[in-house]
Design a protein around this motif. Sequence first.
Motif, PDB file in Angstrom:
ATOM      1  N   ASP A 112      -2.896  10.781   2.570  1.00  0.00           N
ATOM      2  CA  ASP A 112      -2.473  10.267   3.877  1.00  0.00           C
ATOM      3  C   ASP A 112      -1.612  11.319   4.585  1.00  0.00           C
ATOM      4  O   ASP A 112      -1.739  11.539   5.784  1.00  0.00           O
ATOM      5  CB  ASP A 112      -1.636   8.990   3.730  1.00  0.00           C
ATOM      6  N   GLN A 119       7.169   3.379  -2.804  1.00  0.00           N
ATOM      7  CA  GLN A 119       6.284   3.363  -1.641  1.00  0.00           C
ATOM      8  C   GLN A 119       5.414   4.613  -1.516  1.00  0.00           C
ATOM      9  O   GLN A 119       4.584   4.705  -0.620  1.00  0.00           O
ATOM     10  CB  GLN A 119       7.078   3.162  -0.344  1.00  0.00           C
ATOM     11  N   LYS A 166       0.842  -1.191   0.000  1.00  0.00           N
ATOM     12  CA  LYS A 166       0.000   0.000   0.000  1.00  0.00           C
ATOM     13  C   LYS A 166       0.882   1.247   0.000  1.00  0.00           C
ATOM     14  O   LYS A 166       1.744   1.422   0.858  1.00  0.00           O
ATOM     15  CB  LYS A 166      -0.899   0.005   1.235  1.00  0.00           C
ATOM     16  N   LYS A 167       0.682   2.083  -0.993  1.00  0.00           N
ATOM     17  CA  LYS A 167       1.489   3.292  -1.104  1.00  0.00           C
ATOM     18  C   LYS A 167       0.982   4.368  -0.143  1.00  0.00           C
ATOM     19  O   LYS A 167      -0.220   4.473   0.110  1.00  0.00           O
ATOM     20  CB  LYS A 167       1.459   3.825  -2.535  1.00  0.00           C
TER      21      LYS A 167
END
Length: 334
Positions: free
Chosen positions: A55, A28, A2-3
């Motif tokens: 994020d 990443q 998951k980046k």
Amino acid sequence: MKKIKILFAGHDLKFAQLIMNSLNNKEQYEVRVDEWLGHNVHNEAQSVECLNWADVIVCEWGLGNAVWYSKHKKPYQRLIVRMHRQEVETNYPFEFEIDNIDQIIAISPYVYEEFYRTFRFPREKMTMIYNLVDTREMDQPKITEAQFNLGIIGVCPKMKRLDLAIDVLEKLWNRDSRYKLYVKGKLPQEYTWLWNREEERSYYEELFERIEQAPWKENVIFDGYGSDIGQWLSKIGFVLSTSDFESFHLAPSEGMASGAYPLILKWSGSDTIYPNNLLLADTDEIVEKVEKMNGSKRNRHIEVELKKYVMDNFSIQKITSEWESLISRLTVTI
């Protein structure tokens, strides 16, 4: 895998572009941009969309962008604000929702302390990470006559002190007419906000008139704005930094990475970025340094040391590693 989705938000991303590219090239991370139209002007619908995607949010400059994101970020998101120096002269940092900001990055030790003194940010939320230089792009072969070519990158606003660069050229030209000054960057007339200020406009009008009337006027060459700094530096033997003050000033480090010798007039905090032996007191000392360098055989060792200093302190590899460490620490619980 998951980046980690990283959003860069701000109105002027030129200093952040290298770090954005470097992170985006890592498997990443995924990087997006929310480009603002000004200090406090943006497409709010677009910002909301970007916010919902991210994020990690990086506000480039601590202006209206950092105010907005600090008030809208979600509990699971991490917010980084990278500040330069201009912010000290604004009220935006007083409007930050500081509890929602995870880390504030200052780009030099002196600026770090200025932000603490002015805004009293919690020190545990502050860190210092230098600007970065594309050392590979800057390192191009010099042309034969580079030793007589002075260069200055960015001459607006007047605190950049183009007049002092002109003083240096004039003194050198009076001794050897081979010396030239190359000016890289936009002219003041290209900045509407600047040209509308009478004090700024008068300064440049008088300076351009001085150049026009001088016997050395053909030796001042305005090369205009462009991203071809590496190629441009191939003709430059000495890079001038004559500003009254700076937060970091990339030009000397870019010049050093090209093998050009930096001519840096001391400003507050310059000794936290560059070695003391590269800092000069006035234009006479600059002229003396140029003549000393050109009066002896070009020392390959000095060129190697200049390039090494930039590589050790400001290279893409080093600074990206510091960013990655910070992001890793902040996102360990995401």
